[in-house]
Write an enzyme that holds these catalytic residues in place. Structure first.
Site, PDB file in Angstrom:
ATOM      1  N   LYS A   8      39.862  61.444  72.978  1.00 19.93           N
ATOM      2  CA  LYS A   8      38.512  61.991  72.825  1.00 19.93           C
ATOM      3  C   LYS A   8      38.216  62.274  71.362  1.00 19.93           C
ATOM      4  O   LYS A   8      39.141  62.508  70.581  1.00 19.93           O
ATOM      5  CB  LYS A   8      38.413  63.334  73.586  1.00 19.93           C
ATOM      6  CG  LYS A   8      38.393  63.221  75.088  1.00 19.93           C
ATOM      7  CD  LYS A   8      38.320  64.615  75.722  1.00 19.93           C
ATOM      8  CE  LYS A   8      38.294  64.541  77.239  1.00 19.93           C
ATOM      9  NZ  LYS A   8      37.121  63.864  77.804  1.00 19.93           N
ATOM     10  N   ARG A  20      40.563  61.807  88.354  1.00 21.48           N
ATOM     11  CA  ARG A  20      40.514  61.086  89.640  1.00 21.48           C
ATOM     12  C   ARG A  20      41.893  60.568  90.035  1.00 21.48           C
ATOM     13  O   ARG A  20      42.196  60.434  91.213  1.00 21.48           O
ATOM     14  CB  ARG A  20      39.471  59.965  89.556  1.00 21.48           C
ATOM     15  CG  ARG A  20      39.756  58.915  88.515  1.00 21.48           C
ATOM     16  CD  ARG A  20      38.515  58.118  88.115  1.00 21.48           C
ATOM     17  NE  ARG A  20      37.643  58.861  87.199  1.00 21.48           N
ATOM     18  CZ  ARG A  20      36.497  58.402  86.702  1.00 21.48           C
ATOM     19  NH1 ARG A  20      36.077  57.206  87.028  1.00 21.48           N
ATOM     20  NH2 ARG A  20      35.780  59.140  85.875  1.00 21.48           N
TER      21      ARG A  20
HETATM   22  N1  BES Z   1      37.533  66.241  81.801  1.00 24.02           N
HETATM   23  C1  BES Z   1      36.651  65.188  81.522  1.00 24.02           C
HETATM   24  C2  BES Z   1      35.219  65.440  81.976  1.00 24.02           C
HETATM   25  C3  BES Z   1      34.508  66.580  81.313  1.00 24.02           C
HETATM   26  C4  BES Z   1      33.711  66.359  80.196  1.00 24.02           C
HETATM   27  C5  BES Z   1      34.578  67.852  81.838  1.00 24.02           C
HETATM   28  C6  BES Z   1      33.037  67.413  79.617  1.00 24.02           C
HETATM   29  C7  BES Z   1      33.897  68.907  81.257  1.00 24.02           C
HETATM   30  C8  BES Z   1      33.134  68.683  80.138  1.00 24.02           C
HETATM   31  C9  BES Z   1      37.133  63.907  82.215  1.00 24.02           C
HETATM   32  O1  BES Z   1      38.505  63.797  82.369  1.00 24.02           O
HETATM   33  C10 BES Z   1      36.690  62.758  81.385  1.00 24.02           C
HETATM   34  O2  BES Z   1      37.142  62.652  80.291  1.00 24.02           O
HETATM   35  N2  BES Z   1      35.800  61.935  81.934  1.00 24.02           N
HETATM   36  C11 BES Z   1      35.294  60.810  81.238  1.00 24.02           C
HETATM   37  C12 BES Z   1      35.357  59.627  82.164  1.00 24.02           C
HETATM   38  C13 BES Z   1      35.074  58.322  81.483  1.00 24.02           C
HETATM   39  C14 BES Z   1      36.195  57.964  80.547  1.00 24.02           C
HETATM   40  C15 BES Z   1      34.945  57.258  82.545  1.00 24.02           C
HETATM   41  C16 BES Z   1      33.864  61.126  80.837  1.00 24.02           C
HETATM   42  O3  BES Z   1      33.174  61.837  81.582  1.00 24.02           O
HETATM   43  O4  BES Z   1      33.466  60.730  79.756  1.00 24.02           O
HETATM   44 MN    MN Z   2      39.433  62.929  80.687  1.00 19.06          MN
END
Ligand code: BES
Ligand code: MN
Ligand code: ZN
Length: 498
Positions: free
Chosen positions: A276, A350
């Protein structure tokens, strides 16, 4: 020093101590018990209300310091609006308002829980007291210097004067348990990730044993044996070992299938190899808010001795980039036997849930499963921070959750599922892939979970927008909100006890 709010229920006849709090309606009328106490002040309140344009609107307040005629340092009048419009949730909020108005330095306060037209029901007074506990919460265990002007009051003894002490006490017992569950969930979410890594999180669930909850902690070899390779793949780049915790509360009829709650417990989500951006990454300590909710809920159910059999299961991992970390392109075989191609290691929640959902379904054959997860940024784009996204294969369960959300203020909004979305996670190399592209990102994430629940009634709550950094309210000033504990406790109380 932790916040210590002491709540006592007293008869109307007790002499008020410290800050005095009373309620009035939108006609500036008071209940009889309040009138008796306010009598010596004459028309002071009326004059102050005029000067401040205070109309008794719901949740509004009027403060009078050193009120002439009354032997109290401060009088706080809280408007309730129209008495017949008051709902249970209004009282929770009023408790929050009252708590927020007690000055930080106060050591004692008295609330006269009376209204024009008669004292509120014991349950409503108990709701108010719960609201006070929710508002009084602060997470300050890592602050070595305390500011004196911190609100709310940190060490205050509150006497709540009521018309029938025993009935209110009885009604408060269950709400006290629920509040404790919410505060436990908040604590877990607020803890920093160097302290609350998977094994430490798992150890903390042992505290539920004293309420009669059976706690099993599964370590990496145990999960390997079960074939939980999707969960283990997420954690393999971390110095901290993954864990799964299974909690059981058997307050219902023996042999009756349990209700089941499953939580995403990513103690820190860097994104892994699909790392990230740096900005805001610290918030990913809250990526275990789903698991925190499940723990808080299980404690609440046990502490209030809910007449239900309930299972809580959480998958605890840390998602880190490392030489041993999972790669994009990897294919993992889940406990169910289905295979998943990893496209993006940041779509890890997931993967964790796929194995825990299957495990719970297979072992317990539950009446239903509800999982909670801070699963996608996409749900925040869709719904903001007001509603959690709800995905479900069952209309009855969905309706019940929607109603429980309206009643508690922890609202859910149903989102679609369907074959058109499902096919977006078909993979060239495996049974499925772990991302379905940017469009409808919260939905394709839910579609993956759906492939691991078979025909069991199931709902997935995407709490990415509500589990932390959600809007502050009269009953929540905390970063970690504890979202979901009150919602699911209500679902159980309304439909699955006895
Ligand atoms: N934990 C994150 C989602 C999240 C983002 C929770 C902001 C709370 C605040 C999750 O694991 C994630 O990174 N999701 C990605 C999925 C994508 C890579 C398909 C996302 O939402 O960008
Ligand atoms: Mn994630
Ligand atoms: Zn995550």
């Amino acid at each position: 020093m932790p916040a210590s709010l002491t709540l006592d229920f007293l008869p109307f006849s007790a002499r008020p101590n410290g800050v005095l709090i009373v309620f009035c309606d939108d006609g500036l009328k008071f209940g009889g018990a309040a009138r008796v106490v306010l009598e010596p002040a004459g028309d002071l309140i009326k004059r102050a209300a005029e000067a401040e344009r205070f109309k008794g609107k719901h949740g509004s307040t009027l403060e009078i310091v050193a009120p002439a005629g009354l032997a109290v340092p401060r009088l706080i009048v809280i408007g309730v609006g129209r008495v017949k419009d008051l709902k249970a949730e209004s009282w929770v909020k009023l408790g929050g308002v009252a708590m927020g108005k007690i000055p930080p330095a106060a050591t004692e306060a008295t609330i006269i829980a009376d209204l024009p037209g008669g004292a509120p029901k014991p349950e409503r007074v108990a709701d108010m007291a719960m609201g006070m506990r929710l508002r009084a919460y602060v997470f300050d265990r890592y602050k070595t210097k305390r500011k004196d002007d911190q609100t709310p009051a940190q060490h205050v003894k509150v006497g709540i004067a009521v018309s029938g002490v025993a009935a209110v006490q009885k009604a408060f017992a269950s709400r006290d348990a629920i509040a404790s569950g919410v505060l436990l969930a908040r604590d877990l979410v607020n803890e920093p990730p160097n302290i609350l890594f998977p094994d430490e999180f798992a150890r903390r669930t042992n505290a539920l044993k004293k309420f009669g909850v059976a706690v099993e902690i599964l370590d990496v070899p145990a999960m390997k044996k079960l074939g939980m390779n999707a969960l283990l793949g997420v954690g393999q780049g971390s110095q901290h070992e993954s864990r799964m915790v299974v909690m059981r509360w058997n307050g219902g009829k023996k042999g009756l299938p349990p209700v089941a709650f499953i939580g995403k417990g990513v103690c820190f989500d860097t994104g892994g190899i699909s790392i990230k951006p740096a900005s805001g990454m610290e918030d990913m300590k809250g990526d275990m808010a789903g698991a925190a909710c499940v723990v808080g809920l299980m404690q609440a159910l046990a502490q209030r001795k809910a007449k239900v059999n309930a299972v809580g299961a959480i998958g605890l991992v840390e998602n880190m980039p490392d030489g041993k970390a999972q790669r994009p392109g990897d294919i993992v075989t889940t406990m169910s036997g289905q295979t998943i191609e990893i496209i993006n290691t940041d779509a890890e929640g997931r993967l964790v849930l796929a194995d825990v959902l299957h495990y719970v379904n297979k072992r317990f054959k539950p009446k239903f499963m509800v999982n909670l997860a801070t699963l996608t940024g996409a749900i925040i784009v869709a719904l903001g921070h007001e509603y959690a996204g709800m995905f479900s294969n069952d209309d009855t369960l969905s309706e019940r959750l929607t109603k429980a959300g309206q009643a508690t203020g922890e609202r859910v909004w149903r989102m679609p599922l369907g074959p058109e979305y499902d096919k977006k996670i078909d993979s060239k190399f495996a049974d499925m892939k772990n991302t379905g592209g940017r469009d409808g990102g919260a939905i394709t994430a839910a579609q993956l979970l759906a492939r691991f629940v078979d025909k069991t009634p199931w709902a997935h709550l995407d709490i990415a927008g509500t589990g932390f950094a959600s809007p502050q309210s009269d009953i929540n000033k905390s970063w970690g909100s504890g979202y979901g504990v009150r919602l699911l406790d209500r679902l159980v109380a309304d439909h699955y006890e006895k």
